[in-house]
Write a protein that holds these residues in place. Sequence first.
Motif, PDB file in Angstrom:
ATOM      1  N   SER A   3      27.236 -68.009  12.748  1.00 33.46           N
ATOM      2  CA  SER A   3      26.768 -66.945  11.853  1.00 33.46           C
ATOM      3  C   SER A   3      25.452 -66.345  12.363  1.00 33.46           C
ATOM      4  CB  SER A   3      26.614 -67.460  10.426  1.00 33.46           C
ATOM      5  OG  SER A   3      25.640 -68.473  10.356  1.00 33.46           O
ATOM      6  N   GLN A   4      24.595 -67.180  12.945  1.00 27.67           N
ATOM      7  CA  GLN A   4      23.341 -66.669  13.506  1.00 27.67           C
ATOM      8  C   GLN A   4      23.632 -65.720  14.674  1.00 27.67           C
ATOM      9  OE1 GLN A   4      20.459 -67.238  11.958  1.00 27.67           O
ATOM     10  NE2 GLN A   4      21.655 -68.429  10.514  1.00 27.67           N
ATOM     11  N   ARG A   5      24.598 -66.089  15.507  1.00 24.85           N
ATOM     12  CA  ARG A   5      24.964 -65.228  16.641  1.00 24.85           C
ATOM     13  C   ARG A   5      25.537 -63.897  16.160  1.00 24.85           C
ATOM     14  NH1 ARG A   5      27.278 -70.325  19.258  1.00 24.85           N
ATOM     15  NH2 ARG A   5      25.553 -70.983  20.585  1.00 24.85           N
ATOM     16  N   LYS A   6      26.370 -63.956  15.133  1.00 23.87           N
ATOM     17  CA  LYS A   6      26.966 -62.732  14.590  1.00 23.87           C
ATOM     18  C   LYS A   6      25.899 -61.825  14.004  1.00 23.87           C
ATOM     19  CE  LYS A   6      31.514 -64.667  13.626  1.00 23.87           C
ATOM     20  NZ  LYS A   6      32.454 -65.113  12.576  1.00 23.87           N
ATOM     21  N   LEU A   7      24.986 -62.417  13.236  1.00 26.12           N
ATOM     22  CA  LEU A   7      23.902 -61.622  12.661  1.00 26.12           C
ATOM     23  C   LEU A   7      23.022 -61.014  13.754  1.00 26.12           C
ATOM     24  CD1 LEU A   7      22.907 -63.958   9.685  1.00 26.12           C
ATOM     25  CD2 LEU A   7      23.986 -61.692   9.531  1.00 26.12           C
ATOM     26  N   TYR A   8      22.784 -61.775  14.800  1.00 28.11           N
ATOM     27  CA  TYR A   8      21.967 -61.280  15.921  1.00 28.11           C
ATOM     28  C   TYR A   8      22.639 -60.074  16.571  1.00 28.11           C
ATOM     29  CZ  TYR A   8      19.485 -61.320  20.392  1.00 28.11           C
ATOM     30  OH  TYR A   8      18.757 -60.970  21.503  1.00 28.11           O
ATOM     31  N   LYS A   9      23.951 -60.185  16.796  1.00 33.64           N
ATOM     32  CA  LYS A   9      24.689 -59.073  17.426  1.00 33.64           C
ATOM     33  C   LYS A   9      24.676 -57.821  16.553  1.00 33.64           C
ATOM     34  CE  LYS A   9      27.763 -61.776  20.321  1.00 33.64           C
ATOM     35  NZ  LYS A   9      29.140 -62.200  20.599  1.00 33.64           N
ATOM     36  N   LYS A  10      24.622 -58.019  15.250  1.00 32.81           N
ATOM     37  CA  LYS A  10      24.599 -56.886  14.312  1.00 32.81           C
ATOM     38  C   LYS A  10      23.182 -56.398  14.042  1.00 32.81           C
ATOM     39  CE  LYS A  10      28.735 -58.322  11.800  1.00 32.81           C
ATOM     40  NZ  LYS A  10      29.269 -58.757  10.499  1.00 32.81           N
ATOM     41  N   ASN A  11      22.202 -56.967  14.751  1.00 38.67           N
ATOM     42  CA  ASN A  11      20.778 -56.645  14.525  1.00 38.67           C
ATOM     43  C   ASN A  11      20.376 -56.896  13.079  1.00 38.67           C
ATOM     44  OD1 ASN A  11      20.150 -55.866  17.185  1.00 38.67           O
ATOM     45  ND2 ASN A  11      21.120 -53.878  16.840  1.00 38.67           N
ATOM     46  N   ALA A  12      20.909 -57.970  12.506  1.00 43.99           N
ATOM     47  CA  ALA A  12      20.635 -58.280  11.110  1.00 43.99           C
ATOM     48  C   ALA A  12      19.671 -59.448  10.935  1.00 43.99           C
ATOM     49  CB  ALA A  12      21.955 -58.581  10.390  1.00 43.99           C
ATOM     50  N   LEU A  13      19.083 -59.924  12.017  1.00 44.66           N
ATOM     51  CA  LEU A  13      18.069 -60.980  11.928  1.00 44.66           C
ATOM     52  C   LEU A  13      16.691 -60.358  12.061  1.00 44.66           C
ATOM     53  CD1 LEU A  13      19.502 -63.829  14.215  1.00 44.66           C
ATOM     54  CD2 LEU A  13      19.463 -63.755  11.732  1.00 44.66           C
ATOM     55  N   SER A  14      15.741 -60.912  11.335  1.00 42.20           N
ATOM     56  CA  SER A  14      14.364 -60.425  11.456  1.00 42.20           C
ATOM     57  C   SER A  14      13.766 -60.930  12.775  1.00 42.20           C
ATOM     58  CB  SER A  14      13.516 -60.939  10.286  1.00 42.20           C
ATOM     59  OG  SER A  14      13.289 -62.332  10.428  1.00 42.20           O
ATOM     60  N   LEU A  15      12.717 -60.295  13.201  1.00 43.87           N
ATOM     61  CA  LEU A  15      12.018 -60.714  14.404  1.00 43.87           C
ATOM     62  C   LEU A  15      11.548 -62.158  14.268  1.00 43.87           C
ATOM     63  CD1 LEU A  15      10.908 -60.062  17.204  1.00 43.87           C
ATOM     64  CD2 LEU A  15       8.893 -59.096  16.100  1.00 43.87           C
ATOM     65  N   ASN A  16      11.066 -62.517  13.086  1.00 46.76           N
ATOM     66  CA  ASN A  16      10.608 -63.876  12.833  1.00 46.76           C
ATOM     67  C   ASN A  16      11.754 -64.881  12.993  1.00 46.76           C
ATOM     68  OD1 ASN A  16       8.690 -65.880  12.032  1.00 46.76           O
ATOM     69  ND2 ASN A  16       9.654 -65.903  10.003  1.00 46.76           N
ATOM     70  N   GLN A  17      12.930 -64.558  12.466  1.00 50.70           N
ATOM     71  CA  GLN A  17      14.082 -65.447  12.603  1.00 50.70           C
ATOM     72  C   GLN A  17      14.459 -65.625  14.077  1.00 50.70           C
ATOM     73  OE1 GLN A  17      16.492 -63.075   9.870  1.00 50.70           O
ATOM     74  NE2 GLN A  17      16.872 -64.943   8.661  1.00 50.70           N
ATOM     75  N   ILE A  18      14.451 -64.524  14.807  1.00 54.16           N
ATOM     76  CA  ILE A  18      14.788 -64.567  16.241  1.00 54.16           C
ATOM     77  C   ILE A  18      13.780 -65.438  16.986  1.00 54.16           C
ATOM     78  CG2 ILE A  18      14.953 -63.197  18.363  1.00 54.16           C
ATOM     79  CD1 ILE A  18      16.024 -60.880  16.554  1.00 54.16           C
ATOM     80  N   GLN A  19      12.493 -65.233  16.686  1.00 53.53           N
ATOM     81  CA  GLN A  19      11.459 -66.019  17.350  1.00 53.53           C
ATOM     82  C   GLN A  19      11.578 -67.505  17.026  1.00 53.53           C
ATOM     83  OE1 GLN A  19       7.956 -63.911  16.015  1.00 53.53           O
ATOM     84  NE2 GLN A  19       7.924 -62.620  17.858  1.00 53.53           N
ATOM     85  N   GLN A  20      11.902 -67.823  15.783  1.00 55.69           N
ATOM     86  CA  GLN A  20      12.067 -69.227  15.401  1.00 55.69           C
ATOM     87  C   GLN A  20      13.247 -69.857  16.153  1.00 55.69           C
ATOM     88  OE1 GLN A  20      12.388 -69.189  11.122  1.00 55.69           O
ATOM     89  NE2 GLN A  20      10.195 -69.484  10.846  1.00 55.69           N
ATOM     90  N   LEU A  21      14.343 -69.136  16.226  1.00 57.83           N
ATOM     91  CA  LEU A  21      15.508 -69.652  16.943  1.00 57.83           C
ATOM     92  C   LEU A  21      15.226 -69.765  18.445  1.00 57.83           C
ATOM     93  CD1 LEU A  21      18.248 -67.763  14.939  1.00 57.83           C
ATOM     94  CD2 LEU A  21      17.930 -70.244  15.033  1.00 57.83           C
ATOM     95  N   ASP A  22      14.532 -68.773  18.993  1.00 61.39           N
ATOM     96  CA  ASP A  22      14.142 -68.837  20.414  1.00 61.39           C
ATOM     97  C   ASP A  22      13.259 -70.054  20.680  1.00 61.39           C
ATOM     98  OD1 ASP A  22      15.529 -66.605  21.302  1.00 61.39           O
ATOM     99  OD2 ASP A  22      13.807 -65.249  21.116  1.00 61.39           O
ATOM    100  N   SER A  23      12.370 -70.354  19.750  1.00 63.05           N
ATOM    101  CA  SER A  23      11.415 -71.449  19.956  1.00 63.05           C
ATOM    102  C   SER A  23      12.089 -72.823  20.041  1.00 63.05           C
ATOM    103  CB  SER A  23      10.359 -71.461  18.846  1.00 63.05           C
ATOM    104  OG  SER A  23      10.914 -71.928  17.628  1.00 63.05           O
ATOM    105  N   ILE A  24      13.277 -72.936  19.478  1.00 59.08           N
ATOM    106  CA  ILE A  24      14.005 -74.214  19.570  1.00 59.08           C
ATOM    107  C   ILE A  24      15.074 -74.173  20.658  1.00 59.08           C
ATOM    108  CG2 ILE A  24      13.554 -74.884  17.184  1.00 59.08           C
ATOM    109  CD1 ILE A  24      16.509 -74.047  16.568  1.00 59.08           C
ATOM    110  N   GLY A  25      15.055 -73.107  21.473  1.00 66.13           N
ATOM    111  CA  GLY A  25      16.001 -73.008  22.578  1.00 66.13           C
ATOM    112  C   GLY A  25      17.408 -72.633  22.150  1.00 66.13           C
ATOM    113  N   PHE A  26      17.512 -71.833  21.101  1.00 67.21           N
ATOM    114  CA  PHE A  26      18.817 -71.427  20.592  1.00 67.21           C
ATOM    115  C   PHE A  26      19.597 -70.683  21.671  1.00 67.21           C
ATOM    116  CE2 PHE A  26      21.723 -68.643  18.235  1.00 67.21           C
ATOM    117  CZ  PHE A  26      22.342 -69.564  17.403  1.00 67.21           C
TER     118      PHE A  26
END
Length: 111
Positions: A3-26
């Motif tokens: 679901s996170q990947r789908k939301l990312y592809k739809k540009n439906a994640l906030s910058l903060n959410q993306i940064q948090q996921l990036d920080s854990i090596g998503f």
Amino acid sequence: VNSQRKLYKKNALSLNQIQQLDSIGFAWDPREISWNGTFYQLCAFKTRHGHCNVSQYDPRYKSLGSWVIYQRLLYKRNALNSNYIHKMNSIGFVWDPCENLSRAKHIPGKT
């Protein structure tokens, strides 16, 4: 995870959410991670053997050899990601090993 990947592809994640996921090596694209993993196996093969011509018939490298053949097929069909082509070129990957052998036979001083 999906679901996170789908939301990312739809540009439906906030910058903060993306940064948090990036920080854990998503892993945003698991196919790219898989490709990179096999590419690193090819790099290790080249380090050991001095070339990238992996035989799919060698039981030790059957999977890697099949992957190499598939990359050549995608390249021939113009269906391989340009970033992947660049990475393969950076390690001296030979796209057409038969053509390379033919050229080697015609180099003066080579037998």
